[in-house]
Design a protein around this motif. Structure first.
Motif, PDB file in Angstrom:
ATOM      1  N   PRO B 394       0.812  -1.227   0.000  1.00  0.00           N
ATOM      2  CA  PRO B 394       0.000   0.000   0.000  1.00  0.00           C
ATOM      3  C   PRO B 394       0.847   1.279   0.000  1.00  0.00           C
ATOM      4  CG  PRO B 394      -0.925  -1.560   1.541  1.00  0.00           C
ATOM      5  CD  PRO B 394       0.340  -2.186   1.022  1.00  0.00           C
ATOM      6  N   LYS B 395       1.905   1.321   0.839  1.00  0.00           N
ATOM      7  CA  LYS B 395       2.658   2.586   0.937  1.00  0.00           C
ATOM      8  C   LYS B 395       3.997   2.525   0.199  1.00  0.00           C
ATOM      9  CE  LYS B 395       0.810   3.813   5.467  1.00  0.00           C
ATOM     10  NZ  LYS B 395       1.096   3.976   6.894  1.00  0.00           N
ATOM     11  N   ASP B 396       4.311   1.409  -0.310  1.00  0.00           N
ATOM     12  CA  ASP B 396       5.689   1.241  -0.787  1.00  0.00           C
ATOM     13  C   ASP B 396       5.693   0.109  -1.804  1.00  0.00           C
ATOM     14  OD1 ASP B 396       8.845   0.710   1.031  1.00  0.00           O
ATOM     15  OD2 ASP B 396       8.374   1.483  -0.962  1.00  0.00           O
ATOM     16  N   THR B 397       6.673   0.103  -2.659  1.00  0.00           N
ATOM     17  CA  THR B 397       6.881  -1.076  -3.522  1.00  0.00           C
ATOM     18  C   THR B 397       8.245  -1.627  -3.186  1.00  0.00           C
ATOM     19  OG1 THR B 397       5.501  -0.235  -5.298  1.00  0.00           O
ATOM     20  CG2 THR B 397       7.137  -1.876  -5.888  1.00  0.00           C
ATOM     21  N   LEU B 398       8.284  -2.891  -2.829  1.00  0.00           N
ATOM     22  CA  LEU B 398       9.572  -3.495  -2.502  1.00  0.00           C
ATOM     23  C   LEU B 398      10.033  -4.361  -3.669  1.00  0.00           C
ATOM     24  CD1 LEU B 398       9.024  -4.594   1.215  1.00  0.00           C
ATOM     25  CD2 LEU B 398      10.205  -2.580   0.356  1.00  0.00           C
ATOM     26  N   TRP B 399      11.270  -4.155  -4.047  1.00  0.00           N
ATOM     27  CA  TRP B 399      11.877  -4.953  -5.112  1.00  0.00           C
ATOM     28  C   TRP B 399      12.869  -5.918  -4.464  1.00  0.00           C
ATOM     29  CZ3 TRP B 399      10.461  -4.247 -10.252  1.00  0.00           C
ATOM     30  CH2 TRP B 399       9.700  -3.100 -10.521  1.00  0.00           C
ATOM     31  N   LEU B 400      12.829  -7.146  -4.913  1.00  0.00           N
ATOM     32  CA  LEU B 400      13.697  -8.156  -4.312  1.00  0.00           C
ATOM     33  C   LEU B 400      14.469  -8.890  -5.403  1.00  0.00           C
ATOM     34  CD1 LEU B 400      11.055  -9.823  -1.945  1.00  0.00           C
ATOM     35  CD2 LEU B 400      12.619  -7.971  -1.364  1.00  0.00           C
ATOM     36  N   ASP B 401      15.808  -8.864  -5.291  1.00  0.00           N
ATOM     37  CA  ASP B 401      16.612  -9.729  -6.149  1.00  0.00           C
ATOM     38  C   ASP B 401      16.903 -10.979  -5.318  1.00  0.00           C
ATOM     39  OD1 ASP B 401      18.511 -11.117  -7.627  1.00  0.00           O
ATOM     40  OD2 ASP B 401      19.494  -9.299  -8.331  1.00  0.00           O
ATOM     41  N   CYS B 402      16.249 -12.062  -5.650  1.00  0.00           N
ATOM     42  CA  CYS B 402      16.296 -13.242  -4.786  1.00  0.00           C
ATOM     43  C   CYS B 402      17.590 -14.034  -4.925  1.00  0.00           C
ATOM     44  CB  CYS B 402      15.078 -14.126  -5.059  1.00  0.00           C
ATOM     45  SG  CYS B 402      13.543 -13.228  -4.738  1.00  0.00           S
ATOM     46  N   THR B 403      18.462 -13.616  -5.845  1.00  0.00           N
ATOM     47  CA  THR B 403      19.776 -14.281  -5.932  1.00  0.00           C
ATOM     48  C   THR B 403      20.803 -13.576  -5.053  1.00  0.00           C
ATOM     49  OG1 THR B 403      20.488 -12.919  -7.808  1.00  0.00           O
ATOM     50  CG2 THR B 403      19.370 -15.003  -8.299  1.00  0.00           C
ATOM     51  N   SER B 404      20.437 -12.434  -4.484  1.00  0.00           N
ATOM     52  CA  SER B 404      21.397 -11.702  -3.654  1.00  0.00           C
ATOM     53  C   SER B 404      21.345 -12.212  -2.224  1.00  0.00           C
ATOM     54  CB  SER B 404      21.078 -10.212  -3.665  1.00  0.00           C
ATOM     55  OG  SER B 404      21.797  -9.577  -2.636  1.00  0.00           O
ATOM     56  N   LYS B 405      22.479 -12.442  -1.643  1.00  0.00           N
ATOM     57  CA  LYS B 405      22.512 -12.928  -0.272  1.00  0.00           C
ATOM     58  C   LYS B 405      22.657 -11.784   0.723  1.00  0.00           C
ATOM     59  CE  LYS B 405      23.774 -17.111   0.688  1.00  0.00           C
ATOM     60  NZ  LYS B 405      22.498 -17.778   0.481  1.00  0.00           N
ATOM     61  N   HIS B 406      22.806 -10.566   0.213  1.00  0.00           N
ATOM     62  CA  HIS B 406      23.120  -9.491   1.148  1.00  0.00           C
ATOM     63  C   HIS B 406      22.227  -8.268   1.017  1.00  0.00           C
ATOM     64  CE1 HIS B 406      27.156 -11.482   0.234  1.00  0.00           C
ATOM     65  NE2 HIS B 406      26.718 -11.972   1.359  1.00  0.00           N
ATOM     66  N   ASP B 407      21.628  -8.058  -0.166  1.00  0.00           N
ATOM     67  CA  ASP B 407      20.855  -6.835  -0.340  1.00  0.00           C
ATOM     68  C   ASP B 407      19.707  -6.798   0.667  1.00  0.00           C
ATOM     69  OD1 ASP B 407      20.959  -6.708  -4.017  1.00  0.00           O
ATOM     70  OD2 ASP B 407      22.468  -6.305  -2.470  1.00  0.00           O
ATOM     71  N   PRO B 408      19.456  -5.625   1.250  1.00  0.00           N
ATOM     72  CA  PRO B 408      18.279  -5.537   2.131  1.00  0.00           C
ATOM     73  C   PRO B 408      17.009  -5.561   1.286  1.00  0.00           C
ATOM     74  CG  PRO B 408      19.374  -3.410   1.948  1.00  0.00           C
ATOM     75  CD  PRO B 408      20.218  -4.374   1.199  1.00  0.00           C
ATOM     76  N   ALA B 409      15.916  -5.952   1.893  1.00  0.00           N
ATOM     77  CA  ALA B 409      14.635  -6.006   1.178  1.00  0.00           C
ATOM     78  C   ALA B 409      14.292  -4.611   0.668  1.00  0.00           C
ATOM     79  CB  ALA B 409      13.542  -6.516   2.110  1.00  0.00           C
ATOM     80  N   GLY B 410      13.918  -4.554  -0.600  1.00  0.00           N
ATOM     81  CA  GLY B 410      13.526  -3.282  -1.184  1.00  0.00           C
ATOM     82  C   GLY B 410      14.637  -2.576  -1.934  1.00  0.00           C
ATOM     83  N   TYR B 411      15.868  -3.042  -1.794  1.00  0.00           N
ATOM     84  CA  TYR B 411      16.983  -2.384  -2.464  1.00  0.00           C
ATOM     85  C   TYR B 411      17.449  -3.230  -3.648  1.00  0.00           C
ATOM     86  CZ  TYR B 411      21.657  -0.715  -3.447  1.00  0.00           C
ATOM     87  OH  TYR B 411      22.770  -0.242  -4.084  1.00  0.00           O
ATOM     88  N   LEU B 412      17.648  -2.564  -4.769  1.00  0.00           N
ATOM     89  CA  LEU B 412      18.201  -3.250  -5.934  1.00  0.00           C
ATOM     90  C   LEU B 412      19.577  -2.678  -6.252  1.00  0.00           C
ATOM     91  CD1 LEU B 412      15.234  -3.558  -8.474  1.00  0.00           C
ATOM     92  CD2 LEU B 412      16.203  -5.337  -7.020  1.00  0.00           C
ATOM     93  N   ALA B 413      20.522  -3.559  -6.420  1.00  0.00           N
ATOM     94  CA  ALA B 413      21.877  -3.125  -6.748  1.00  0.00           C
ATOM     95  C   ALA B 413      21.938  -2.613  -8.193  1.00  0.00           C
ATOM     96  CB  ALA B 413      22.853  -4.295  -6.571  1.00  0.00           C
ATOM     97  N   ALA B 414      23.090  -2.080  -8.573  1.00  0.00           N
ATOM     98  CA  ALA B 414      23.256  -1.519  -9.910  1.00  0.00           C
ATOM     99  C   ALA B 414      22.971  -2.536 -11.004  1.00  0.00           C
ATOM    100  CB  ALA B 414      24.677  -0.972 -10.060  1.00  0.00           C
ATOM    101  N   PHE B 415      23.052  -3.811 -10.665  1.00  0.00           N
ATOM    102  CA  PHE B 415      22.805  -4.878 -11.639  1.00  0.00           C
ATOM    103  C   PHE B 415      21.385  -4.820 -12.205  1.00  0.00           C
ATOM    104  CE2 PHE B 415      24.126  -8.674 -13.636  1.00  0.00           C
ATOM    105  CZ  PHE B 415      23.142  -9.650 -13.540  1.00  0.00           C
ATOM    106  N   THR B 416      20.429  -4.329 -11.407  1.00  0.00           N
ATOM    107  CA  THR B 416      19.028  -4.349 -11.849  1.00  0.00           C
ATOM    108  C   THR B 416      18.290  -3.032 -11.631  1.00  0.00           C
ATOM    109  OG1 THR B 416      18.523  -5.357  -9.711  1.00  0.00           O
ATOM    110  CG2 THR B 416      18.617  -6.836 -11.601  1.00  0.00           C
ATOM    111  N   SER B 417      18.948  -2.028 -11.071  1.00  0.00           N
ATOM    112  CA  SER B 417      18.205  -0.791 -10.783  1.00  0.00           C
ATOM    113  C   SER B 417      18.157   0.108 -12.014  1.00  0.00           C
ATOM    114  CB  SER B 417      18.867  -0.061  -9.607  1.00  0.00           C
ATOM    115  OG  SER B 417      20.203   0.294  -9.932  1.00  0.00           O
ATOM    116  N   ASN B 418      17.253   1.059 -11.976  1.00  0.00           N
ATOM    117  CA  ASN B 418      17.187   2.133 -12.966  1.00  0.00           C
ATOM    118  C   ASN B 418      17.040   1.634 -14.403  1.00  0.00           C
ATOM    119  OD1 ASN B 418      17.180   4.750 -13.924  1.00  0.00           O
ATOM    120  ND2 ASN B 418      19.398   4.964 -13.899  1.00  0.00           N
ATOM    121  N   ARG B 419      16.076   0.821 -14.654  1.00  0.00           N
ATOM    122  CA  ARG B 419      15.826   0.345 -16.015  1.00  0.00           C
ATOM    123  C   ARG B 419      14.387  -0.142 -16.182  1.00  0.00           C
ATOM    124  NH1 ARG B 419      20.524  -3.569 -15.957  1.00  0.00           N
ATOM    125  NH2 ARG B 419      21.161  -1.975 -14.471  1.00  0.00           N
TER     126      ARG B 419
END
Lengths: 667, 653
Positions: B394-419
């Protein structure tokens, strides 16, 4: 041969006693103890620890051909994420008409959930097989539920209808090991010879179980049964091998045991002994026919030889002419034979096809030189990809290079025509790996190829002149040493962009304020000379400043200390000796003079093993300021004990390289 | 007698047939030889400039007979000019259960157009194709004439059958940057009922389309393509592609699945269908989900808890079997095995969330640190190599890269962000965009406090915070061994000689889901100072530069793109023992451009304190080529440590 801290031991296996079966080490107590462990004293920082491994070989004669069965069991504790991939297992094995296969593959992962031990196992569907190429197949499986804290326990058997001559126990690997067991069982008519490169001397035991249970670092059991002779080793508490900088041959520093077949005493099977270098010489020279190929009367050479050789030429000139012809005319696949491949070598085919592998090209070169009446011989060696050869027992699987040596009045000339950019008079640095053997009809002779035989000398020359109130012209010259030149040519030949990158990197290393407007590289296409890079341009100064500050060393031998760690485990090695010389000449305009000269520096380690010196001077009559510096590394091997002093040597060199020249404007 | 006559007659007939076939082959071969002149005598000299090879002529025929039947024939002649061009002479054709090679022929011609060899089938080499997958079924058929007399020409004819229109190959007339093209053409035919969509990339040619009763024919021809500039990290993504015709068919079959790919919505529908109903979880896993999440007070926290569970209990293993390149492993199997590829892990995470009542969507993306080819809104095309998960709350959209062992929930690394990405919903595909981060989120903030005593010995501490993009680059220190981290810190600072003492590394996540890494390092050293008379010289530089710089010195012709918005803010304070006059400190730097800025100020106060404050900012975007020289200058100034020019002090007293 340089002195190594470990023991070289040659053992002839003998027939003795009985063998015992070890009970399974992975019991409940073992699991609980290790599942709870968060680190191990052998290496508290390790990402994984091998708790137990057992690799065994069983050689049998079945239906008149040899079958080699290899069984491996490995139990590992995963401590950090970067070791999770240990749970994905790939087994490569030689394939021969689909007769080889993997069987008895099992895998269990243990995890602690609360107080309970939870297990997960691989199923049949998890084993995946495919053919890699005509020689190798692969079977893979991925262990389930592998995570930090888990224990993985997998095992398999490999059945291969190939009898290899060399069996290696890689005692020391990436991760520390608490217990590693290695055994080999073979028919009584096979003779093995071993080379051990181990930290400790083995203690003999009568039973395998006692040997495993014992607390000795290294234990050995020799036994005889119906299956044949068996040699059984146990090694406890092995540190993981850690990579360190300035190591040329890491394999020399790792613990290992090798067993090589040196005889088969069966009447219907040819005896095959390569238990000495002279014996190996005889095998290659006579049995495999390499000698015949090299010394045969190849009349088809004569047209080319007649065009290359002039009557006035001395032996050296003839050798060089022939070498340069082969180097430029024949294509090399950059591969090499396993040593048995020498029996396939045919000079006529290589000549006709205009190509071959490394061994082919150099064998052809040798044959041409012999035909020209020169005293030339092939030389076999083992490159730095693998352990340095042993002077007593040739480990034949390690022989991976064939070069050429010409005996001249003034000394021996080393020749390798397998690469268009190889330099006359030397082999590539990776060939200087210790003992090698000159193949000759009368038994041959050993030759030590040590890195100390090579020296690379670089020269840098910088000139500043034609000063204005804000600029000066600059000329930079870098004459690369022959070995470095060889490396640069090969790198540039492989990658079109590499030359541009190297030039860009060199320019980036120059001080700020320099703009290069012209550049050239000489001698790229002449592999027997030094590459010379020349740059010219301008250097800018602040117009308003009354004082100009300038680095004394524009190129800096070392911008950072190559030895960063506080401590070191293995000796320090260089691939060759080196010397770098630097000259700076500044023709100052009237009104601009050096404020102070730099103090001279002399740094010497171990009576000339490493030296550094620098000096500056000013000749007022010529308005010329000069700075010179020289660093020489005159040995290629230094003991671990020397590490702190060598580290300090580099620190002092860097400190001196950072000296600043101060030029003051006078009205 | 009669039998013997018949046998002789049969043998004669067979021989005559064989001879006729041989004649046909010889004639065809001679036709090949006389029809084509592969010498360089008549070639356009512009095509030779910078070229390692030249395609002399090439014909590609793609015949689409059905959604599960596509025949592809490629015939091409390529002249190799030097050893760098040898790679174009090598045949390497991949195949698997969806694509089969049905025929390969090859001929070799020397510089005088003389035939010097012909491929024999037995010479083809079969091997496993190397991919990133742990296991796959792709194989390679390869061949190399191994000829080295330049120039020479190889002619190949390759025939392949595809069992699916989903994998219809794109047409690349120009096989490499360093290969020019004299002439190449393509003909695509499709039966009625199958519509072929195409899009030209990096090419201004317009294909022709001819509709007839028996189907549609699309044709295109290219001529005189010169060698191309190599793509660099500043180029527009599209420039990285060689000219090509991307092809898709509206009707597709993939294994047992059929679909339509006319729009992105259709794409999403099809891939959604292929991956549907694969989310059944084992009972044990269901219980675990509830045990972990029933007490969570928000959807956000449920997502975070389950994502952390996924990261700690699964790992990435890519096993591609059958249509495994497109279909996720069943969630139950991932739960059982504890591993999966990006699709399997994303599908598993989706199933875990579904159990808590949270809806999420699988998302197709092209992952790469250099941003992906942009998805064309009008031309849906296979542009993906990765799958992630989108959780709209409702208040947020969380993006998850499920192959990452370290990214916090909701954060996308440069590998997948901004596209642009394709979200797979039960209503079809939706083109969406992954988050882009601001300079304040992609930031490095570093401070160093150092004292230098009378002996010239340095002691100092560094406090550094890396967030967003820079967290991606630096977070390995959280997981490396102590030795690796120690070695890393011992090489990181710009001092020539120093030793790291203690260090600590902590990690946290801010309210905007951006991760922050904090490093604190103590170090000491000596020998970084030189003296001459009363003067003391030293470089105050502790921190390295991180700006991307091009090695090319040629003036830029095309616009340039900066991929990531970020900022680096550094403060260095050095306190000396004694009192000094500053003869020279670094000059102030004040540079402002549309693409970023660099400001630095050095001050020497109290007779013994040097302070340098530097802020370097880059704004992502596309910029005119005329600005590139300014960008390069600014970036080089930053990287070379212009803010830390050597300091010259004179000791007082």
């Amino acid at each position: 041969m340089r002195c190594k801290p470990m023991h070289y031991v040659l053992l002839l296996c003998s027939f003795l006693v009985f063998s015992a079966t070890a009970k399974d080490v992975v019991d409940e107590a073992f699991l609980l103890r290790n599942l709870k462990a968060k680190s191990y004293s052998i290496d508290p920082d390790a990402s994984a620890v091998v708790l137990y491994e057992h690799e065994s070989f069983n050689i049998e004669l079945v239906d008149n051909h040899f079958v080699r069965r290899r069984a491996l069991r490995r139990v590992m504790k995963i401590l950090k994420e970067d070791a999770l991939d240990e749970g994905s297992v790939r087994i490569y094995y030689p394939q021969n008409n689909n007769a080889s296969y993997i069987s008895e593959a099992h895998g269990t992962t243990y995890n602690m959930e609360g107080d309970k031990v939870v297990t997960a196992q691989i199923g049949k569907g998890d084993l995946l097989r495919k053919s890699i190429n005509s020689e190798y197949d692969m079977v893979t499986f991925s262990m389930p539920s592998v995570k930090v804290g888990a224990i993985i326990d997998y095992s398999y058997e490999e059945h291969v209808e190939v009898l290899t001559s060399l069996y290696r126990w890689h005692v020391q690997g990436k991760y520390p090991k608490l217990t590693s067991v290695y055994s080999i069982t073979y028919p009584k008519y096979i003779e093995f010879t071993s080379i051990a490169h181990l930290q400790n001397k083995a203690r003999d035991y009568r039973s395998e179980e006692d040997a495993e249970r014992g607390t000795d670092s290294l234990a050995f059991v020799s036994s005889i049964s119906e299956a044949g002779n068996k040699s059984f080793w146990v090694r406890h508490n092995i540190a993981g091998y850690k990579e360190e900088p300035l190591v040329v041959n890491a394999e020399n520093n790792k613990e290992r045991l090798e067993m090589q077949i040196t005889g088969i005493k069966v009447s219907t099977f040819p005896q095959h002994f390569d238990n000495s270098w002279p014996q190996l010489n005889k095998t290659i020279w006579k049995e495999y026919g390499l000698g015949r190929e090299i010394t045969a009367q190849h009349a088809f050479f004569d047209v080319v030889l007649d065009s290359l050789l002039k009557p006035a030429m001395d032996d050296k000139a003839k050798a060089l002419a022939i070498f340069r012809y082969v180097r430029s005319s024949f294509e090399c696949t950059e591969k090499h034979y396993a040593y048995q491949g020498y029996r396939e070598l045919r000079i006529k085919d290589i000549w006709r096809n205009g190509k071959g592998n490394i061994d082919d090209i150099n064998a052809l070169l040798t044959a041409l030189l012999v035909r020209a009446g020169l005293d030339a011989s092939p030389i076999i060696m083992s490159t730095t990809d693998d352990v340095s050869p042993n002077k007593v027992l040739p480990v034949v699987d390690r022989i991976d290079y064939l070069g050429c040596v010409v005996k001249l009045a003034e000394g021996s000339l080393l020749l390798d025509a397998s690469n268009k950019n190889n330099c006359v008079g030397m082999f590539p640095p990776y060939c200087y790996n210790g003992y090698s053997w000159l193949l000759q009809p009368d038994g041959g002779m050993g030759v030590d190829l040590e890195p100390d035989m090579l020296k690379n000398k670089d020269i840098y020359s910088i000139k500043l002149f034609d000063f204005t109130d804000s600029t000066a012209k600059i000329e930079v010259l870098h004459k690369a040493g022959l070995i470095q030149s060889m490396g640069m040519r090969k790198y540039w030949a492989d990658d079109k962009e590499a030359r541009k990158k190297d030039i860009a990197e060199f320019k980036r290393g120059l001080p700020e304020g320099i703009e290069i407007t012209k550049e050239s590289i000489d001698n790229v296409d002449n592999p027997d000379t030094n590459i010379v890079m020349k740059f010219s341009g301008t250097i800018e100064f602040d117009k308003r400043a009354t004082t100009i500050y300038m680095n004394s060393n524009f190129v800096k031998f070392y911008s950072k200390n190559p030895l960063k760690a506080a401590t070191r485990i293995v000796p320090i090695e260089f691939p060759f000796r080196s010397e770098q010389s630097y000259y700076l000449s500044v023709v100052l305009p009237p009104g601009l003079e050096p404020d102070t000269l730099l103090p001279p520096a002399i740094i010497n380690f171990d009576s000339g093993a490493m030296t550094y010196k620098s000096a500056s001077s000013y000749i007022p009559e010529l308005h010329t300021l000069t700075v010179s510096a020289n660093i020489a590394i005159n040995h290629t091997y230094f003991d671990v004990a020397d590490y702190p002093v060598i580290r300090e040597f580099f620190e002092k060199v860097i400190e001196d390289n950072n000296q600043v020249l101060v030029l003051k404007k006078h009205k | 007698m009669k039998i013997r006559f018949l046998l002789i007659a049969a043998a004669t007939m067979a021989t005559r047939v064989a001879m006729a076939q041989d004649d046909e082959r010889v004639v065809r071969h001679k036709e090949e030889q006389t029809k084509h002149d592969y010498t360089l005598s008549k070639i356009n000299p512009e095509l030779l400039k910078g070229a390692d090879a030249i395609v002399r002529d090439a014909h590609t025929i793609i015949d689409i007979q059905a959604a599960d039947e596509v025949h592809v024939t490629e015939w091409y002649a390529i002249t190799i000019l030097n050893e760098h061009g040898d790679r174009f002479a090598r045949l390497e054709e991949s195949h698997d259960r969806h694509r089969k090679i049905t025929g390969v022929q090859a001929w070799l011609y020397d510089k005088n157009n003389e035939n010097r060899g012909r491929l024999k089938k037995a010479q083809l080499v079969e091997s496993s194709y190397t991919t990133d997958a742990f296991f796959d079924e792709i194989r390679t058929t390869s061949y190399d004439f191994g000829f080295k007399e330049y120039p020479y020409t190889v002619v190949y004819k390759i025939e392949k059958d595809y069992k699916t229109t989903f994998l219809v190959p794109a047409w690349y007339p120009q096989p490499g940057y360093d290969c020019s093209v004299e002439k190449a053409d393509i003909r695509v035919t499709s039966v009625p009922g199958i519509k072929v969509n195409y899009r030209m990339v990096q090419s201004s040619i317009t294909p022709t389309e001819n509709k007839a009763e028996d189907g549609v024919t699309i044709k295109a021809t290219v001529k005189d393509l010169k060698v191309r500039d190599r793509w660099d990290m500043f180029s527009d993504v599209e420039k990285g592609y060689l000219p090509c015709m991307q092809l898709t068919c509206d009707q597709v079959v993939l294994g047992e699945y059929t679909g339509n790919l006319t729009t992105w919505k259709d794409w999403g529908t099809f891939v959604y269908k292929v991956n549907a109903d694969r989310d059944k979880l084992p009972d044990g896993t269901v219980k675990m989900v509830h045990a972990f999440t029933d007490t969570c007070t928000s959807a956000h926290s449920k997502v975070a808890v389950l994502y952390r569970y996924l990261q700690q209990n699964t790992r990435y293993v890519n096993i591609m079997l059958g249509i495994g390149g497109w279909q996720a492993m069943e969630a139950g199997k991932v739960a059982e095995k504890g591993y999966g590829d990006c699709k399997g892990l994303a599908n598993y995470m989706k199933a875990l969330l579904k159990e808590t009542g949270i809806v999420s969507n699988l998302v197709l993306v092209e992952g790469d640190v250099i941003p992906a080819r942009t998805m064309d809104d009008d031309h849906p095309y296979h542009a993906f190599n990765h799958m992630i998960l989108c959780v709209p709350l409702p208040k947020d959209t969380l993006w998850l890269d499920c192959t990452s062992k370290h990214d916090p929930a909701g954060y996308l690394a440069a590998f997948t962000s901004n596209r642009k990405v394709l979200m797979l919903t039960d209503n079809g595909g939706i083109v969406a965009r992954t988050p882009a981060y601001a300079a304040t989120q992609n930031r490095i903030s570093r401070s160093a406090n150092i004292t230098i005593n009378e002996k010239g010995e340095w002691n100092g501490t560094v406090n550094a915070i890396y967030s967003g993009y820079w967290w991606d680059m630096e977070n390995h220190v959280l997981y490396d061994t102590k030795k690796e981290v120690s070695d890393y810190f011992n090489a990181k600072l710009q001092l020539a000689t120093y030793s790291v003492g203690d260090y600590s590394v902590t990690n946290r996540v801010a309210g905007d889901n951006i991760p922050y890494l904090n490093e604190q390092i103590t170090f000491s050293g000596s020998g970084n100072i030189s003296k001459a008379g009363s003067r003391m010289f030293f470089s105050p530089r502790i921190f390295g530069g991180v700006a991307a710089v091009s090695e090319s010195t040629a003036p830029r012709v095309d616009s340039f793109r900066l991929q990531t918005t970020y900022q680096v803010a550094d403060t260095t304070t050095i306190t000396l023992s004694g009192t000094f006059d500053a003869e020279k400190v670094a000059k102030d730097i004040d540079v402002e451009h549309p693409f970023g800025s660099f400001h630095s100020k050095a001050s020497f106060t109290k007779g013994n304190e040097l302070r340098i404050v530097s802020v370097y900012t880059v704004k992502s975007g596309r910029y005119a080529p005329a600005l590139f020289a300014d960008y390069q200058k600014m970036a080089r100034m930053f990287n070379s440590g212009a803010a830390y020019d050597k300091v010259v002090l004179n000791k007082k007293g």
